[in-house]
Design a protein around this motif. Structure first.
Motif, short mmCIF file in Angstrom:
data_model
loop_
_atom_site.label_atom_id
_atom_site.label_comp_id
_atom_site.label_asym_id
_atom_site.label_seq_id
_atom_site.Cartn_x
_atom_site.Cartn_y
_atom_site.Cartn_z
N VAL A 128 0.82 -1.22 0.00
CA VAL A 128 0.00 0.00 0.00
C VAL A 128 0.85 1.27 0.00
CG1 VAL A 128 -1.76 1.31 1.24
CG2 VAL A 128 -1.87 -1.19 1.20
N ARG A 129 1.85 1.31 0.85
CA ARG A 129 2.61 2.54 1.05
C ARG A 129 3.54 2.84 -0.12
NH1 ARG A 129 4.27 1.53 7.39
NH2 ARG A 129 2.20 1.91 8.27
N ARG A 130 3.83 4.10 -0.30
CA ARG A 130 4.76 4.56 -1.33
C ARG A 130 6.11 4.83 -0.65
NH1 ARG A 130 1.74 9.73 -2.51
NH2 ARG A 130 1.44 9.46 -0.28
N ILE A 131 7.06 3.93 -0.87
CA ILE A 131 8.35 4.02 -0.20
C ILE A 131 9.48 3.95 -1.23
CG2 ILE A 131 9.87 3.00 1.54
CD1 ILE A 131 7.39 1.73 2.81
N TYR A 132 10.40 4.89 -1.14
CA TYR A 132 11.58 4.92 -2.01
C TYR A 132 12.83 5.05 -1.15
CZ TYR A 132 8.49 5.92 -5.99
OH TYR A 132 7.52 5.86 -6.95
N ASP A 133 13.87 4.30 -1.50
CA ASP A 133 15.16 4.46 -0.87
C ASP A 133 15.97 5.51 -1.62
OD1 ASP A 133 14.80 2.60 1.15
OD2 ASP A 133 15.61 0.94 -0.05
N LEU A 134 16.64 6.38 -0.87
CA LEU A 134 17.61 7.31 -1.44
C LEU A 134 18.98 6.69 -1.24
CD1 LEU A 134 16.17 10.68 -0.04
CD2 LEU A 134 15.64 9.54 -2.20
N GLN A 135 19.65 6.33 -2.33
CA GLN A 135 20.90 5.58 -2.27
C GLN A 135 22.07 6.45 -2.70
OE1 GLN A 135 20.19 2.32 -4.94
NE2 GLN A 135 18.81 1.24 -3.53
N ASP A 136 23.23 6.27 -2.05
CA ASP A 136 24.42 6.98 -2.48
C ASP A 136 25.05 6.26 -3.67
OD1 ASP A 136 25.83 4.79 -1.46
OD2 ASP A 136 26.53 5.85 0.32
N ALA A 137 26.22 6.72 -4.10
CA ALA A 137 26.85 6.16 -5.30
C ALA A 137 27.25 4.70 -5.12
CB ALA A 137 28.07 7.00 -5.67
N PRO A 148 2.74 8.84 3.20
CA PRO A 148 1.64 8.38 4.06
C PRO A 148 0.36 8.13 3.26
CG PRO A 148 2.75 10.31 4.99
CD PRO A 148 3.24 10.16 3.59
N VAL A 149 -0.34 7.06 3.61
CA VAL A 149 -1.57 6.70 2.90
C VAL A 149 -2.60 7.81 3.00
CG1 VAL A 149 -3.48 5.06 2.81
CG2 VAL A 149 -1.15 4.24 3.25
N TRP A 150 -2.67 8.47 4.16
CA TRP A 150 -3.70 9.49 4.37
C TRP A 150 -3.29 10.87 3.85
CZ3 TRP A 150 -0.67 7.09 7.92
CH2 TRP A 150 0.24 7.87 8.61
N LYS A 151 -2.08 10.96 3.26
CA LYS A 151 -1.61 12.21 2.67
C LYS A 151 -1.13 11.93 1.24
CE LYS A 151 -0.15 14.38 7.01
NZ LYS A 151 1.03 14.95 7.75
N PRO A 152 -2.05 11.75 0.30
CA PRO A 152 -1.65 11.28 -1.04
C PRO A 152 -0.79 12.26 -1.82
CG PRO A 152 -3.96 11.93 -1.00
CD PRO A 152 -3.50 11.92 0.42
#
Length: 218
Positions: A128-137, A148-152
């Protein structure tokens, strides 16, 4: 000569100095009248304003010819693309963004204009959730985008369990919303001390817009 090829290109050191100074940014999508009137989805372009309201950067999606057009029309928000971020005053290229084709695990690679890899934004699996990792080089996770699901319209920029910033889609106003699907974002970077993480968080705005807010039209 194509003007893009003639632009000056900066490296990671100049980039770190630039993004260290940014506290809050406003990213405004530029829409052409042909897109508004005929519901055509063209190459994305954004103007970026600092916290004083001064236009400082422009983001341009690249690609010419029939193949590029077909990718936009047929693949819509799933399409691969490349984009350049340039200084509006000097036309210096500051960032290069590359989005490979991904149907689920969306990804955006971020490079300095000299080609050096700075990091990537990588979608994580979640029902359900929108999750992204910020990765270094090196591929190490240095931060995270959490929707957050309640804050689209909102993505929190997190380090550990702490919210250090936010990317938020803003309402454009009644008239603009009625006649255009242009997207505007506020990007709060004030609590991020690492310029590299600020750079990744800013670049993530482009991927977030394409994946979650772009209205594919065929």
């Amino acid at each position: 000569m194509n003007s893009t090829h003639a632009l000056v290109k900066s490296g990671p050191q100049q980039l770190a100095t630039r993004f260290a100074a940014y506290q809050k940014l406003t990213v405004r999508q530029r829409k052409r009248w042909s897109e508004i009137l005929f519901s055509l989805e063209m190459k994305n372009s954004y103007d970026v304003f600092d916290d004083h309201g001064v236009a400082v950067l422009r983001v341009r999606e690249l690609g010419e010819g029939v193949g590029s057009l077909l990718r936009r029309l047929l693949l819509g928000p799933f399409r691969p693309f490349s984009a350049q971020v340039s200084d509006l005053g000097t036309e210096e290229v500051v960032l290069e963004l590359k989005r490979p084709f991904r149907f689920v695990f969306h990804r955006l690679e971020v490079r300095a204009a000299d080609g050096e890899l700075l990091g990537a934004i990588q979608k994580r699996w979640s029902w359900v959730r929108r999750i992204y990792d910020l990765q270094d080089a090196q591929g190490q996770v240095v931060g995270q985008l959490f929707g957050p699901v309640w804050k689209p319209w909102t993505f929190e920029i997190r380090q550990g369990n702490e919210v250090q910033g936010v990317i938020c889609k803003r309402w454009s106003g009644l008239l603009k919303e009625a006649f255009s699907d242009a997207d505007n974002f506020g990007v709060d970077l004030a609590n991020l001390s690492d310029p590299s993480l600020k750079t990744l968080a800013f670049a993530a705005t482009v991927l977030v817009d394409v994946v979650h807010f772009e209205r594919a039209k065929t």
